[in-house]
Design an enzyme around this catalytic site. Structure first.
Site, mmCIF file in Angstrom:
data_model
loop_
_atom_site.group_PDB
_atom_site.id
_atom_site.type_symbol
_atom_site.label_atom_id
_atom_site.label_comp_id
_atom_site.label_asym_id
_atom_site.label_seq_id
_atom_site.Cartn_x
_atom_site.Cartn_y
_atom_site.Cartn_z
ATOM 1 C CB THR A 26 42.126 -72.395 -14.618
ATOM 2 O OG1 THR A 26 42.314 -71.183 -13.878
ATOM 3 C CG2 THR A 26 41.956 -72.086 -16.081
ATOM 4 C CG ASP A 27 43.433 -76.074 -9.221
ATOM 5 O OD1 ASP A 27 43.371 -75.126 -8.414
ATOM 6 O OD2 ASP A 27 43.669 -77.246 -8.874
ATOM 7 C CD1 TRP A 28 43.829 -69.007 -7.177
ATOM 8 C CD2 TRP A 28 42.233 -70.326 -7.982
ATOM 9 N NE1 TRP A 28 42.613 -68.389 -6.946
ATOM 10 C CE2 TRP A 28 41.619 -69.173 -7.424
ATOM 11 C CE3 TRP A 28 41.417 -71.289 -8.561
ATOM 12 C CZ2 TRP A 28 40.243 -68.964 -7.430
ATOM 13 C CZ3 TRP A 28 40.039 -71.091 -8.564
ATOM 14 C CH2 TRP A 28 39.467 -69.954 -8.007
ATOM 15 N N GLY A 29 46.174 -71.122 -11.521
ATOM 16 C CA GLY A 29 47.436 -71.210 -12.245
ATOM 17 C C GLY A 29 47.510 -72.367 -13.217
ATOM 18 C CB ALA A 30 45.170 -75.036 -14.105
#
Length: 751
Positions: free
Chosen positions: A230-234
């Site tokens: 994931t993108d960070w926090g996605a």
């Protein structure tokens, strides 16, 4: 070292497997000591390392180790040089090995839909073909050192406004033709170790839960072998994301989502085989790094700084030049603008590098004892007109042989997390430039920006050099280019419109915060400007040189192309000037078959040639059926109609030098089911029904011959009526309902 990953996964507890699917902290994966599974570290990229040893963040706010900042993607794509980008990737790969980094988060290949996207500086191009070729080169370079890459942001992440929740509403055709091809090319040609899913939704479905994208397209159609991070926090819903194809969640959420995975397996909501598969993918990538360490790797910051200078020298684009450049040693030059002293060379946000060294254009000139004086003129950080500074700068410009204004966008104007509001330079810069044009005709403007800007003064200047965000070597590269120690060879990887309102996404960009409609469809960038015949400031592919090039003898290996073969396209390019230089030869394709809703031309090949004065070299490119094709939503596949295609070769999208036509044959046919609503025009346009339709029309035409002669205008009207006439309406010319049903039946037999 051979490892039995399936056996290793089988030896893990359910809790351990769930734990492997999220990070240990901000940058590291989890370790399992009893099974000798190590933790590995990753770092933001893509144009340099942002290794954080202290407090970690994902927005470039906290300090990282001292590293080398290379040109951003807005610059490197303008090189049109895949060999150069691969060499840059190799340098970055070695740096990562030396710093024990297993993964560099990049490249970023999202399409530049609008000049306003705050992160455009990190993206390659408005064109998917170019973006894909650049991505392949970058990935091959980095991964040659057994360091992973993470191509991002998958997919349709083209704005920063509400990027974590907005839904990109895009047609299936535009998705496949514009927004996915760069990812597809990279996966098929270079197999990045990971793919990073984006924050946004695509047509209402979060990217992190989009099984169509993450499993069916990415893995089943394209053959992706690595893991999805994931993108960070996605992550939205962890278990749903795991089912869709997201393997690793970053950063750590403690054990909050790990427990959800364990619970889902225990209650039967999640098949444990899905979890096992994700863990195996993660372990495969971890050990591809751990088992291939390179003790010989060295991070030589001074050496790599010199490489960054060389790379930027190849990327800068000479937009205008009336002969004032290159500068001469004996000329009296004045540098104006604080960017001459404090260059803006990188963007803001997660890719921000703690640079090891930065040399400004002013410092470079001083080191070489150039006849250069400097005045601030305006601030590089604030948009304020300082009257005294302007007055001094204008006076100095008047007294000099040549004035060079170093303009650009301040750090606060473009960054990750927010979009630009307009395409304008700060008003103080435009004001000073306009004042200087009144007293100095030999004005050179040097630009530092991550995306296009409006240049209302362009026609009053003698030369404009676009440096983009050229990395920490930008000042030295600028000096070499201004004084002719290097010949500019960059070409624009995006169009510079005259004004923001000309951009095809102008009315829809940003959306309402919940959805954003991609109303322009496939008409992004030059595809739109060409189709609309919209004047632009500088076209896609544009870039000048200190020499001139001539194109001759365009040849193709065959004038006939089919579904299976390739055609080799060759053209002779001659340097007809007085100095050595590089030419970017660009190949575009045009559909000449009247196919509805196709761009006027599309880039399908390019190569860069270095030529000495009077030297001729042969540029060679290839064309296949895919290069002629559009994505058909009807068959959910790529399709090119049989017929004539024109190959256009030239210096830029608006500067075609030579062309030829080829014929394409295909066994692939679009389905055609005739109904009462099918028009005569549609039947005439399809070779399967054209002849039978002509027979059908013959009695009608004979009846027309017995009547009085009609005017040409009436004939055109009748023709238009017939072409738009559905079969069910033939009753108006005396055809019975039974006859119409018979006609439909016979025509469908032909299809």
């Amino acid at each position: 070292m051979e490892r039995d990953l399936k056996k290793l996964v089988a030896s893990m507890t359910l809790e351990e497997k769930a734990g492997m699917c999220s990070g240990a902290d901000f940058w590291n994966t989890k370790s399992i000591e009893r099974l000798e599974i190590p933790s590995v570290m990753m770092s933001d990229g893509p144009h340099g390392m942002r290794k954080q040893e202290g407090e970690a963040d994902h927005l470039g706010l906290n300090e990282s180790i001292e590293a080398v900042c290379f040109p951003a993607a807005c610059a490197t794509a303008s090189s049109f040089d895949v060999d150069l980008i691969q060499r840059m990737g190799e340098i970055l790969g070695e740096e990562c090995q030396a710093e024990d980094l297993s993964m560099l988060l990049g490249p970023a290949v999202n399409i530049k839909r609008s000049p306003l996207c705050g992160r455009n500086f990190e993206y390659f191009s408005e064109d998917p073909y170019l973006a894909g070729k650049m991505a392949v080169a970058y990935i091959n370079g980095v991964q040659s050192w057994d360091v992973g890459t993470s191509i991002k942001h998958f997919a349709v992440n083209n704005q920063e406004y509400k990027r974590m929740c907005v839904s990109s509403e895009v047609s299936e055709r535009a998705l496949h033709e514009i927004y996915l091809p760069a990812f597809e090319e990279a996966v098929k040609e270079s197999q990045p170790k990971t793919v990073m899913c984006s924050y946004n939704k695509i047509n209402g479905v979060f990217a992190s839960e989009n099984e169509e994208l993450l499993t069916k397209i990415l893995r089943e159609e394209w053959g992706f072998e690595g893991y999805v991070v994931t993108d960070w926090g996605a992550i939205n819903e962890r278990v749903k994301g795991l089912k869709a194809g997201v393997d690793l969640e970053m950063p750590s959420t403690g054990d909050y989502n790990d427990k959800k995975i364990v619970e889902a397996v225990k209650n039967g909501e999640l098949d444990e085989k899905v979890l096992d598969r994700a863990v195996e993918r993660i372990l495969k990538v971890i050990f591809s790094y751990v088992d291939h360490r390179h003790p010989e790797a060295v991070f030589d910051r001074d050496k790599d700084h010199e490489k960054s200078v060389e790379i930027e020298t190849e990327c800068a684009v000479l937009l205008e030049n009336n002969g004032v450049l290159p500068l001469k040693e004996e000329q009296k030059i004045v540098y104006i603008g604080e960017f001459a002293e404090k260059p803006r060379y990188q963007g803001g946000g997660s890719s921000h590098i703690n640079s090891s060294k930065v040399v400004s254009a002013l410092e470079a000139a001083q080191e070489k004892n150039r006849n250069v004086t400097y005045l601030k003129g305006f601030s590089s950080e604030r948009d304020e007109i300082e009257a005294q500074e302007v007055e001094k700068a204008v006076q100095a410009a008047k007294e000099a042989d040549i004035a060079v204004v170093f303009a650009g966008l301040p750090d606060a104007f473009e960054s990750e997390s927010y979009d630009r509001k307009d395409m304008k330079l700060p008003a103080c810069q435009n004001h000073l430039i306009e004042e200087v044009t009144k007293v100095q005709p030999n004005l050179v403007v040097v630009l530092h920006n991550g995306s296009p800007v409006e240049t209302p003064w362009a026609e009053q200047t003698a030369a404009i050099l676009e440096l983009y965000l050229g990395g920490q070597g930008v000042g030295e590269a600028c000096d070499r280019l201004l004084y002719g120690q290097a010949n500019p060879s960059g070409r624009l990887a995006e169009t510079f419109p005259l004004r923001l309102e000309d951009n095809p996404s102008y009315l829809s960009f940003g959306g309402d915060g919940k959805t954003v409609d991609y109303t322009e469809g496939v008409y992004v960038g030059y595809r739109y400007y060409e189709a609309k015949k919209q004047p632009v400031r500088w076209a896609f592919g544009h870039g000048l040189s200190y020499t001139e090039f001539k194109y001759d003898n365009l040849t193709v290996s065959s004038e006939e192309l089919n579904d299976e073969n390739e055609i080799i396209v060759e053209v002779d390019v001659t340097n007809i000037g007085e100095c050595a230089g590089k030419e970017v030869v660009q190949l575009y394709v045009t559909d000449k078959n009247g196919t509805v809703n196709r761009p006027v031309k599309e880039l399908k090949g390019f190569t860069k040639l270095f030529l000495q004065p009077r030297e001729t070299k042969k540029a060679q490119m290839k064309i296949s059926a895919r290069d002629l094709s559009f994505y058909s939503e009807e068959i959910k596949d790529w399709y090119a109609p049989a017929g004539t295609y024109e190959l256009l070769v030239g210096h830029a999208s608006d500067d075609i030098r030579v062309s030829c036509e080829i014929q394409f044959t295909t066994k692939k046919l679009l389905p055609f089911h005739v109904t009462g609503a099918t028009t005569i025009g549609e039947l005439l346009a399809d070779f399967r029904t054209a002849a039978a339709t002509m027979e059908l029309l013959a009695p009608l035409q004979q009846n027309g011959e017995n009547e009085e002669e009609v005017s040409e205008a009436d004939q055109q009207m009748i023709q238009a009526i017939l072409e738009g006439l559905p079969l069910k309406s033939l009753s108006i010319v005396g055809v019975t309902g039974e006859m119409i049903e018979g006609i439909i039946y016979k025509l469908n037999e032909l299809c």
